[in-house]
Scaffold this motif. Structure first.
Motif, PDB file in Angstrom:
ATOM      1  N   ASP A   7      12.862 -34.022  32.389  1.00  0.00           N
ATOM      2  CA  ASP A   7      14.206 -34.252  31.860  1.00  0.00           C
ATOM      3  C   ASP A   7      14.966 -35.220  32.768  1.00  0.00           C
ATOM      4  N   PRO A   8      15.373 -36.360  32.244  1.00  0.00           N
ATOM      5  CA  PRO A   8      16.032 -37.361  33.109  1.00  0.00           C
ATOM      6  C   PRO A   8      17.390 -36.885  33.618  1.00  0.00           C
ATOM      7  N   GLU A   9      17.973 -35.867  32.970  1.00  0.00           N
ATOM      8  CA  GLU A   9      19.276 -35.365  33.403  1.00  0.00           C
ATOM      9  C   GLU A   9      19.140 -34.432  34.592  1.00  0.00           C
ATOM     10  N   LYS A  10      17.907 -33.971  34.820  1.00  0.00           N
ATOM     11  CA  LYS A  10      17.703 -32.969  35.867  1.00  0.00           C
ATOM     12  C   LYS A  10      16.754 -33.515  36.922  1.00  0.00           C
ATOM     13  N   ASN A  11      16.916 -33.050  38.128  1.00  0.00           N
ATOM     14  CA  ASN A  11      16.101 -33.565  39.223  1.00  0.00           C
ATOM     15  C   ASN A  11      15.219 -32.478  39.829  1.00  0.00           C
ATOM     16  N   PHE A  12      15.367 -31.254  39.327  1.00  0.00           N
ATOM     17  CA  PHE A  12      14.541 -30.150  39.820  1.00  0.00           C
ATOM     18  C   PHE A  12      13.731 -29.632  38.651  1.00  0.00           C
ATOM     19  N   HIS A  13      12.396 -29.736  38.714  1.00  0.00           N
ATOM     20  CA  HIS A  13      11.537 -29.319  37.610  1.00  0.00           C
ATOM     21  C   HIS A  13      10.676 -28.183  38.091  1.00  0.00           C
TER      22      HIS A  13
ATOM     23  N   GLU B 258      17.161 -18.143  49.285  1.00  0.00           N
ATOM     24  CA  GLU B 258      17.866 -19.090  50.134  1.00  0.00           C
ATOM     25  C   GLU B 258      17.130 -20.428  50.150  1.00  0.00           C
ATOM     26  N   THR B 259      15.773 -20.330  50.213  1.00  0.00           N
ATOM     27  CA  THR B 259      14.975 -21.555  50.234  1.00  0.00           C
ATOM     28  C   THR B 259      15.167 -22.332  48.938  1.00  0.00           C
ATOM     29  N   LEU B 260      15.148 -21.600  47.826  1.00  0.00           N
ATOM     30  CA  LEU B 260      15.349 -22.268  46.534  1.00  0.00           C
ATOM     31  C   LEU B 260      16.694 -22.976  46.493  1.00  0.00           C
ATOM     32  N   LYS B 261      17.702 -22.317  47.085  1.00  0.00           N
ATOM     33  CA  LYS B 261      19.034 -22.944  47.104  1.00  0.00           C
ATOM     34  C   LYS B 261      18.982 -24.259  47.877  1.00  0.00           C
ATOM     35  N   VAL B 262      18.291 -24.194  49.060  1.00  0.00           N
ATOM     36  CA  VAL B 262      18.227 -25.402  49.881  1.00  0.00           C
ATOM     37  C   VAL B 262      17.499 -26.514  49.115  1.00  0.00           C
ATOM     38  N   LEU B 263      16.396 -26.134  48.461  1.00  0.00           N
ATOM     39  CA  LEU B 263      15.633 -27.130  47.694  1.00  0.00           C
ATOM     40  C   LEU B 263      16.482 -27.718  46.581  1.00  0.00           C
ATOM     41  N   LEU B 264      17.254 -26.847  45.954  1.00  0.00           N
ATOM     42  CA  LEU B 264      18.123 -27.279  44.852  1.00  0.00           C
ATOM     43  C   LEU B 264      19.108 -28.348  45.371  1.00  0.00           C
ATOM     44  N   GLU B 265      19.638 -28.089  46.563  1.00  0.00           N
ATOM     45  CA  GLU B 265      20.544 -29.081  47.165  1.00  0.00           C
ATOM     46  C   GLU B 265      19.798 -30.393  47.409  1.00  0.00           C
ATOM     47  N   LEU B 266      18.557 -30.248  47.925  1.00  0.00           N
ATOM     48  CA  LEU B 266      17.764 -31.454  48.230  1.00  0.00           C
ATOM     49  C   LEU B 266      17.513 -32.278  46.961  1.00  0.00           C
TER      50      LEU B 266
ATOM     51  N   ILE C 272      20.159 -18.092  40.553  1.00  0.00           N
ATOM     52  CA  ILE C 272      20.978 -18.839  41.524  1.00  0.00           C
ATOM     53  C   ILE C 272      21.392 -20.217  41.044  1.00  0.00           C
ATOM     54  N   ALA C 273      20.685 -20.756  40.032  1.00  0.00           N
ATOM     55  CA  ALA C 273      20.974 -22.152  39.697  1.00  0.00           C
ATOM     56  C   ALA C 273      21.672 -22.259  38.354  1.00  0.00           C
ATOM     57  N   PRO C 274      22.648 -23.149  38.263  1.00  0.00           N
ATOM     58  CA  PRO C 274      23.269 -23.383  36.948  1.00  0.00           C
ATOM     59  C   PRO C 274      22.240 -23.993  35.994  1.00  0.00           C
ATOM     60  N   PRO C 275      22.265 -23.633  34.745  1.00  0.00           N
ATOM     61  CA  PRO C 275      21.212 -24.059  33.821  1.00  0.00           C
ATOM     62  C   PRO C 275      21.071 -25.575  33.759  1.00  0.00           C
ATOM     63  N   GLU C 276      22.168 -26.328  34.002  1.00  0.00           N
ATOM     64  CA  GLU C 276      22.065 -27.773  33.851  1.00  0.00           C
ATOM     65  C   GLU C 276      21.336 -28.431  35.028  1.00  0.00           C
ATOM     66  N   ALA C 277      21.083 -27.641  36.102  1.00  0.00           N
ATOM     67  CA  ALA C 277      20.483 -28.261  37.290  1.00  0.00           C
ATOM     68  C   ALA C 277      18.964 -28.256  37.269  1.00  0.00           C
ATOM     69  N   VAL C 278      18.375 -27.309  36.532  1.00  0.00           N
ATOM     70  CA  VAL C 278      16.925 -27.119  36.642  1.00  0.00           C
ATOM     71  C   VAL C 278      16.255 -27.229  35.279  1.00  0.00           C
ATOM     72  N   GLN C 279      15.112 -27.902  35.257  1.00  0.00           N
ATOM     73  CA  GLN C 279      14.300 -27.943  34.037  1.00  0.00           C
ATOM     74  C   GLN C 279      13.118 -26.992  34.222  1.00  0.00           C
ATOM     75  N   TYR C 280      12.939 -26.072  33.248  1.00  0.00           N
ATOM     76  CA  TYR C 280      11.809 -25.141  33.337  1.00  0.00           C
ATOM     77  C   TYR C 280      10.704 -25.621  32.421  1.00  0.00           C
ATOM     78  N   LEU C 281       9.527 -25.747  32.952  1.00  0.00           N
ATOM     79  CA  LEU C 281       8.400 -26.270  32.164  1.00  0.00           C
ATOM     80  C   LEU C 281       7.189 -25.373  32.361  1.00  0.00           C
ATOM     81  N   ALA C 282       6.468 -25.150  31.289  1.00  0.00           N
ATOM     82  CA  ALA C 282       5.167 -24.494  31.466  1.00  0.00           C
ATOM     83  C   ALA C 282       4.130 -25.599  31.626  1.00  0.00           C
ATOM     84  N   PHE C 283       2.950 -25.231  32.113  1.00  0.00           N
ATOM     85  CA  PHE C 283       1.930 -26.272  32.286  1.00  0.00           C
ATOM     86  C   PHE C 283       1.551 -26.890  30.954  1.00  0.00           C
ATOM     87  N   HIS C 284       1.860 -26.133  29.886  1.00  0.00           N
ATOM     88  CA  HIS C 284       1.480 -26.648  28.577  1.00  0.00           C
ATOM     89  C   HIS C 284       2.603 -27.444  27.957  1.00  0.00           C
ATOM     90  N   GLY C 285       3.620 -27.738  28.770  1.00  0.00           N
ATOM     91  CA  GLY C 285       4.695 -28.585  28.278  1.00  0.00           C
ATOM     92  C   GLY C 285       5.750 -27.841  27.494  1.00  0.00           C
TER      93      GLY C 285
END
Lengths: 1173, 424
Positions: free
Chosen positions: A22-28, A1124-1132, A1154-1167
């Motif tokens: 997702d081009p709107e999101k940077n964490f997949h 906490e680690t996920l939060k740090v990664l999310l910031e990164l 911990i993450a707002p829905p607009e920040a993270v894209q959830y994907l399965a390996f099958h797309g």
């Protein structure tokens, strides 16, 4: 750079697998269960970016040439690159039209970072995370290595550095003999030494050659001298030897002269003469003897006469004589044969009569001959008869026995009773047995329950702060978490420790103040130290005085204040006194300047200490307040349980005991539950059994289960045994009936066979003397008689033939005898042929003997005649020899001849001796003539020869000895000279060649050594340089992250110096520095991750960012730390794209939390999208 | 008048072969005394062809070799020629002049040595030959000796023997310099030169001016066929000049182009075929081979880091190919990387920073000096011979470090990345 999408068109087990980022999101967050293809997907990222390796395991579904991954990259400038990667050597990136994309274009999107470096820096999994943590530990926290390792992701750094050192050490050590270069250097020195030793030096060669020449000359001189002496010695020896020979010769010559003239005779005269004389005598004697023998022989021959007609028949007579014995035997045998013939005839007649008396006669013998076929037939039938009869009898007996047995079994079967149905009883009993030994189980469990109850009561009694029942205790609302109590404990400990520290610092300050005051007192006690104030005051007085005096001098009047100043005394003296006083104070101060300073310092210290003490006291009351607050919070924590808590430590122990009681209580309840279940099961079993047993036996109400079971089992056993008996009877009857039928069939068969036999028999005996009705045994005996009859007849015939042959042979013999008698005209009677032959034979033998004797005598007579002729010739020859000798000697008798012969022999002997002596002299004369030798001998004095000879011999021995010495030495030197002159000694040359090789080896190893040492030094310096450039920005940011990842168990990071003055990375906890070896594994992992993330953040800030690929790094993290680690990664992810792979649903859940829905894209390996809970 | 002679030079008898590390499978025993064998071959050739005389144009011995056995061996070979009635004409070269043996050795009567103070002329009236020559009085003769040579002897075939660097040749000291014109001026028929180890015909006829080269290569800079020159003269005209190979062991460079090679196996295949070619050309001689790997290849760093392994593998290939008759002298890696290593310097990545630093040290004299301290121990230990010359280890010169920095950088990069990176 970031991925917009990645499509595994043909890769691994995937076909056309789209991962759209997702081009709107940077964490997949990519989630998939095990085996869903996580690692394949991960691999595909680098293969897409950098191309497929030569060997790949991903070409099993799609072949090597079919592998394709497509994707779209986009950088921060907004440039996009879409291409497909294929496997190959060149042009492996293709644009959508299938044209090759230059590798440089792809590389530009990756900042030209090589694959290995990309993987190290931007791909992280839990294994590499743990490795990273370990490598930090291994480096001992060395700041340079730590920063570099974490930032570059190169975990092998420490190993690489150690390897450089180890390899260099294996090549060379300053002190050592084992490293390769040390060995070679030693060898080099040895070789240089060897070359120097083995080289043939010019001077050495010259000296050697001179020595060789000198020896050669010396040897020549010696040899010449020896030669002269030796010839001298030989001459002396010769003369010495010759002198006696000369004397002997002279003597012989004189004797020869004395003999006078002697006629010449043959040299062997004595032999010739004796031989002839002897031969003549012998021949005469022999001739007489032979004449006598001849006369005797003639007389013997006349006395013998020979019967010629007998000798003519000699062969025939001898032949007959040999046959006489046979003739006499035949004569005896004739009557024997006649007797045998008659006996056989009588036997034959008797047998014939036994068979058939009517026809018994030798002429009828043919009637008694039976054909062989008929005989064999009768014999075969005789054998069959008894077998048939026996089989028939045995079948008949068996049939009767079967009938009897059958009747008996049928009777037994009819006597058995009817049997009831037992199926239901069996079913119930099986069920009860399957339930097991319920009674025993109940008993055991009851004991266990009692014991558990006791344990619970015991534990409750032992628990402090409680005297109620266990059931209430369990329900008590006590604080659930040990962690909470631990937190209180830790807080109390911290507070108390801080309070103690503050208290002790206050005490120290008090002591310091007192010490300072004491010092001041001590200073003052030595001498009063004037203070600055005092000096100023006295100077003010002095200056005021001067102003008054000055005014007076300028104006001539005293100022109005003068009065107060002088107080009546003269102004000058007052002023003078003040001046003096000021100077004195100043002097004192100058003299005591050190003490003044010290005092001032002490006063300042006291002020400072007091200030600090006040501050600390404030801090102390604050801490006391905090302790009180803590105490009330602590009490509140326990309020719901209405328990007044003791210290947290004690209460932690109390809680553990409480938990134990709870678990004991649960065990007890479980046991009771089990007990109830067992009681129910026992009741069920009893009911079922008594219900079914009623139909078989009497059952009383409430009979125990065990009894019921044994009753049921007995009943069942009885019924089963009866059933088995019935089955066996029925089977036996069935078998017997079958056997009876078989028996009947066999009997009929045998009957048929007997009828057939009878028919055959009748036809076989027809025409013989055997009757049909006779038993087979009789028939066989008759058959034997027939045969005997034929044998007897054959024997009779044979005997008759023999008798005829003998009679004929005798007649032929008698005829021959008669014939000879007539031919030889012998006067013998022929009546008895045998006697006549014997007489004839005697006559023949006599005649033969006479004939032989006569022949022998004739041969003897001829021999004697020959001998006589030979002897006469010999006599003549002997006479001729003697006559010749007489003529030579000029004599006529044998006696005269003998005298002349003796004189002749003496002369011969003298002449021979003289010749021998002369020959010997010439032999020893070294080629000189006889006369020369005689002359030479005449020159020497015979008496001094021995002495001269001895002298020469001694001189020769001496010279020989010294020549031998010189020769030996010369021989050795010559051999060496001949060897050396060719220059063939290559020892030094070979050592030179080897040294050259060793130099080459040293050069090559030194080259390696330099490379390793430089590599080690430059790498370390480079890393230090990296640290100096990057430490500050990374340290601060990494410290923040570290504090967060450790949930603030650490406050941050610091760089401190260790004992070797090397910069070392440390964690900061409660204001203190903690070295890495004081941290747990998990903490070093978090430290590594912190440094890593800070470095990536820095990199992304300074360069085109590259996506960070994270693969399940949180495996070893607890939930809090994971969050906490996920939060740090999310910031990164705000500065670089993060692709996060996981197998764990819990991480997906955590992320959503911990993450707002607009920040993270959830994907399965099958797309597809991940199920969101 | 017809006659023939052999012209040889630079025998360097008993001088060792340089640069051959001994290893298992190398023909160590077989090449012992290679220069002697080559010299025997020279004498054999003279006897076999029944030449009328033999010319040796200087440098019989190595200057620093002092084993008199060498002189005795030389004499014994001269005696062989004496028995065949073949005279020998020789002059001293720079190496002979420095050698003690030259002065003290008594030569057989068939050997004529020309004086060193002034040129001398020897005439062979039966053949109609005049030979002019002058030897070196000391190691370094810097004057032009040709100038003093006598004019040609009329009616004779004139030969000048001279040890000279002529107009100067790379790798050889510049001694007794002269020009071709100087030599032509004398109007001789043949100039028999020595000193330059590479065979070279300076002038093809009227006169012939020739360096025959040395008779046995002694290190990798003396590659290819080595021997003497056989000359046939008929009626004062040179009819034939034929080089006769005499060397026992031949030195050869084996270049391998790494341009298309990506694996160790590929490299070994290429090396094997290069070696087979060289071995075929050596005509059954022992072979000393230097592999030179060149070209841009992705294996570059691997080659530098695994030089040792590489050398061993090449040696075992040599053993297979030459059945123990090939000696691998060295493997020279002249390859370059493809280009990724350079790209690092433009980067801020940690490894790029470190590499940038390492590269910068090459320009930092102070740093280079400091790095030399790493070698203070070994500097004392290694033999002085190895510290001299172009390729010597001069531990006092920062250049020693500087010229290795590029390789060390590649070595470090390989050690850090190729061994440590996990392929996903």
């Amino acid at each position: 750079m970031r991925f917009d999408y990645l499509n595994l068109l043909a890769y691994g087990h995937f076909t056309d697998q789209m991962l759209s980022f997702d081009p709107e999101k940077n964490f997949h967050l990519l989630f998939g269960p095990n085996e869903a293809g996580k690692s394949t997907t991960l691999r595909s990222i680098t293969h897409f970016l950098y191309g497929f390796p030569q060997k790949t395991n991903d070409a099993f579904l799609h072949g090597n040439t079919k592998l394709r991954i497509e994707g779209l990259l986009r950088n921060t400038k907004g440039e996009a690159l879409q291409f497909t990667r294929r496997k190959g050597k060149k042009n492996t990136a293709l644009d959508p039209d299938g044209n090759p994309v230059p590798e440089n274009t792809v590389a530009a999107f990756l900042n030209h970072m090589p694959e290995s470096q990309f993987l190290n820096m931007f791909a992280l999994d839990h294994v590499r995370l743990r490795e990273g943590g370990e490598s930090l530990l291994e480096s001992g926290g060395n700041a340079g290595e730590s920063f570099f390792t974490a930032a570059s992701g190169i975990n092998v750094l420490r190993r690489v550095l150690e390897n450089f050192d180890k390899q260099a050490g294996a090549l060379y050590k300053k002190t050592g003999s084992v490293p390769e270069l040390n060995k070679l250097l030693k060898r080099e020195k040895e070789l240089s030494k060897k070359i120097n030793e083995q080289q043939l030096k010019v001077q050495a060669w010259k000296a050697f050659e001179a020595r060789y020449r000198e020896l050669e000359k010396e040897l020549g001189a010696l040899t010449a001298k020896i030669k002269t002496l030796r010839s001298q010695k030989e001459q002396l020896q010769r003369v010495k030897w010759i002198l006696p020979k000369i004397a002997n010769r002279k003597n012989l010559l004189q004797k020869l002269e004395a003999l006078g003239d002697v006629p010449d005779l043959p040299d062997n005269i004595a032999e010739v003469r004796a031989e002839a004389e002897n031969k003549w005598n012998a021949s005469r004697a022999n001739l007489d003897k032979i004449s006598r023998q001849l006369a005797g022989t003639e007389a013997e021959m006349k006395e013998i006469s020979i019967p010629e007609h007998i000798l003519e028949q000699a062969a025939a007579i001898t032949g007959l004589y040999r046959q006489v014995q046979q003739y006499e035997d035949d004569e005896k045998m004739l009557p024997e044969l006649e007797g045998k013939k008659q006996q056989l005839q009588a036997q034959l007649m008797s047998v014939m009569k036994e068979i058939d008396p009517d026809r018994a006669a030798v002429e009828n013998i043919e009637h008694y001959r039976l054909p062989s076929a008929q005989k064999e037939m009768i014999r075969e039938l005789c054998k069959q008869k008894p077998l048939l009869d026996q089989a028939y009898e045995s079948l008949k007996r068996e049939g009767e026995k079967l009938e009897k047995e059958l009747a008996k079994k049928l009777e037994e079967l009819a006597a058995l009773p009817d049997l009831p149905d037992v199926e239901k009883l069996e079913a119930v009993l099986t069920k009860v047995n399957r339930a097991g030994d319920v009674e025993a189980a109940i008993h055991e469990l009851a004991a266990e329950c009692r014991q558990k109850q006791r344990q619970v009561e015991e534990a409750v009694r032992a628990l402090p702060l409680w005297d109620g029942e266990a059931e209430e205790l369990v329900k008590l609302p006590v604080p659930g978490l040990e962690e909470t109590v631990k937190k209180f404990e830790k807080e109390a400990e911290q507070l108390t420790r801080k309070l103690d520290s503050v208290q002790s610092r206050i005490s120290r300050l008090k002591e310091d103040i007192e010490a300072s005051e004491e010092s001041i007192r001590r200073l003052d006690s030595i001498a009063e130290i004037p203070s600055e104030e005092k000096l100023s005051a006295v100077r003010a007085l002095r200056d005021a005085g001067w102003q008054l005096i000055r005014t007076k001098l300028e104006t001539g009047h005293w100022h109005e204040t003068a009065e107060t100043y002088t107080k009546g005394e003269p102004a000058a003296s007052v002023y003078e006194k003040h001046v003096l006083e000021a100077d004195q104070i100043a002097d004192t101060m100058r003299l005591e300047a050190e003490k003044v300073g010290e005092k001032n310092k002490l006063l300042a210290d006291i002020r400072k200490f007091r200030g600090k003490k006040e501050q600390l006291e404030k801090e102390k009351s604050g801490l006391e307040e905090a302790l009180r607050a803590w105490e009330s919070a602590w009490q509140n924590l326990w309020a719901p349980a209405q328990i007044r808590p003791l210290t947290p430590g004690e209460m932690r122990e109390w809680l553990q005991k409480h938990t134990q009681i709870k678990s004991l209580m649960q065990d007890y309840e479980k046991a009771q539950e089990k007990m109830r279940a067992l009681h129910d099961s026992r009741a069920d079993c009893c009911n079922a059994l008594s219900a079914v047993l009623k139909t078989f036996a009497a059952v009383s109400e409430g009979q125990p289960l065990a009894e019921l079971v044994s009753l049921a089992e007995n009943e069942l056993k009885k019924i089963r045994s009866l059933a088995a008996k019935k089955d066996s009877l029925e089977t036996a009857i069935h078998d017997l009936k079958e056997k009876r039928e078989e028996n009947a069939a066999e009997r009929a068969e045998i009957g048929k066979k007997r009828e057939a036999w009878l028919a055959n028999w009748s036809s076989a005996v027809a025409g013989t003397a055997i009757l049909e009705e006779v038993p087979p045994a009789v028939a066989e005996s008759l058959l034997a008689r027939y045969e005997t009859c034929m044998q007897l007849y054959d024997a009779y015939n044979q005997t008759e033939k023999e008798q005829q042959a003998v009679t004929e042979k005798m007649a032929r013999f008698e005829e021959k005898v008669q014939h000879i008698l007539e031919t030889a005209q012998l006067p013998l009677s022929g009546e008895n042929a045998a006697v006549a032959v014997s007489q004839m034979y005697q006559l023949l033998q006599n005649a033969q003997q006479d004939d032989a004797a006569l022949k022998k005598l004739k041969r003897h007579s001829e021999d004697l005649e020959n001998e006589r002729k030979e002897e006469a010739e010999a006599l003549e020859a002997a006479e001729a020899v003697l006559t010749e000798l007489f003529q030579q000697a000029g004599c006529s008798t044998i006696e005269e001849l003998k005298q002349i012969e003796t004189a002749f022999l003496l002369k011969k002997s003298f002449e021979k001796e003289i010749r021998q002596i002369e020959a010997d002299m010439l032999d020893a004369g070294a080629g000189k003539s006889l006369q020369e030798l005689l002359d030479e001998a005449a020159r020497f004095d015979a008496d001094s020869i021995d002495a001269d000879l001895a002298e020469t011999g001694r001189e020769l021995d001496r010279l020989e000895a010294s020549r031998s010495e010189v020769e030996q030495e010369y021989g050795a030197v010559k051999k060496e000279y001949e060897e050396q002159i060719r220059g063939a000694n290559m020892t030094a040359i070979e050592a030179g060649q080897e040294r050259e090789s060793v130099h080459a080896q040293i050069a090559s190893l030194t080259e390696q050594y330099i490379q390793l040492k430089l590599a080690a030094a430059l790498l370390q310096k480079g890393i230090e340089f990296y640290r100096s450039q990057n430490q500050n920005p990374i340290l601060n940011r990494a410290g923040d992250i570290f504090a967060r990842l450790t949930l603030h168990s650490f406050d941050g990071l610091a760089v401190d110096y260790n004992e070797q003055d090397e910069p070392v990375l440390m964690g900061v906890r409660s204001g203190e520095n903690v070295p890495l070896n004081g941290m747990s594994d998990g903490t070093t992992d978090q430290l590594y991750l912190s440094l890593r993330l800070a470095s990536i953040e820095k990199y992304a800030a300074e360069n085109e960012p590259l996506p960070f690929i994270v693969d399940d790094i949180l495996v070893h993290f607890d939930d809090e730390r994971s969050k906490e680690t996920l939060k740090v990664l999310l910031e990164l992810s705000s500065c670089t794209q993060i692709i996060f792979f996981t197998h764990h649903q819990r991480l997906v859940d955590m992320m959503q939390e911990i993450a707002p829905p607009e920040a993270v894209q959830y994907l399965a390996f099958h797309g597809q999208k991940v199920a969101v809970h | 008048m017809s006659f023939s002679f052999i012209h040889a030079a630079d025998i360097h008898l008993d001088s060792p072969l340089a640069g051959l590390e001994q290893y298992e499978g190398a023909p160590v025993e077989k090449i012992r005394g290679a220069t002697r064998e080559a010299f025997k071959n020279l004498v054999d050739a003279a006897i076999e062809r029944q030449v009328h005389f033999l010319i040796i144009a200087g440098d019989l011995y190595d200057g620093n070799w002092k084993d008199y056995n060498t002189g005795l061996f030389f004499t014994s070979q001269m005696v062989r020629l004496q028995k065949e009635g073949i005279p020998v004409f020789l002059i001293r070269g720079n190496h002979d002049a420095a050698n003690l043996m030259t002065k003290s050795l008594k030569l057989p009567e068939n050997v004529h040595e020309f004086p060193v103070k002034a040129p001398e002329t020897v005439t062979l009236d039966a053949l109609g030959v005049a030979i002019h020559g002058q030897g070196f009085a000391q190691r370094a003769v810097e004057e032009n000796l040709v100038k003093n040579y006598p004019p040609k002897k009329e009616g004779y075939f004139n030969i000048g023997i001279l040890h000279t660097s002529a107009t100067g040749r790379e790798g050889h000291e510049n001694y007794a310099p002269c020009t071709i014109e100087d030599m032509m001026e004398k109007q001789y028929d043949y100039w028999a030169l020595g000193h330059i180890h590479m065979r070279e015909l300076l002038h093809p006829h009227d006169p012939v001016i020739l360096f025959p080269g040395n008779i046995q290569g002694r290190h990798i800079r003396e590659t290819g066929e080595k021997g003497c020159t056989y000359v046939e003269v008929k009626d004062d005209t040179i009819e034939k000049m034929e080089p006769i190979p005499l060397d026992v062991l031949r030195w050869t460079l084996c270049p391998v182009d790494m341009g298309d090679i990506e694996t160790m196996d590929g490299l070994m295949d290429a090396a094997r075929s290069a070696l087979e070619k060289a071995y075929g050309e050596a005509d059954g001689r022992y072979l000393a081979v230097r592999f030179e790997l060149a070209g841009a290849t992705k294996m570059h760093r691997e080659l530098i880091a695994k030089k040792d392994l590489l050398l061993n593998q090449l040696r075992s290939i040599a053993l297979e190919t030459g059945f123990g008759e090939i000696w691998v002298e060295k493997v020279k890696i002249k390859t370059t990387g493809l280009n990724d290593a350079d790209a690092f310097s433009d980067e801020q990545s940690p490894i790029g920073t470190v590499l940038k630093f390492i590269r910068s040290t090459a320009e930092n004299e102070e740093m280079l000096e400091a790095l030399l301290d790493e070698f203070s121990d070994i500097r004392q230990a290694i033999p002085h011979e190895l510290k001299e010359g172009e390729d010597g280890f001069d531990f006092s010169n920062p250049g020693l470090v500087k010229k290795r920095i590029k390789d060390v950088e590649d070595f470090i990069l390989y050690s850090l990345t190729e061994t440590g990176a996990e392929k996903a």
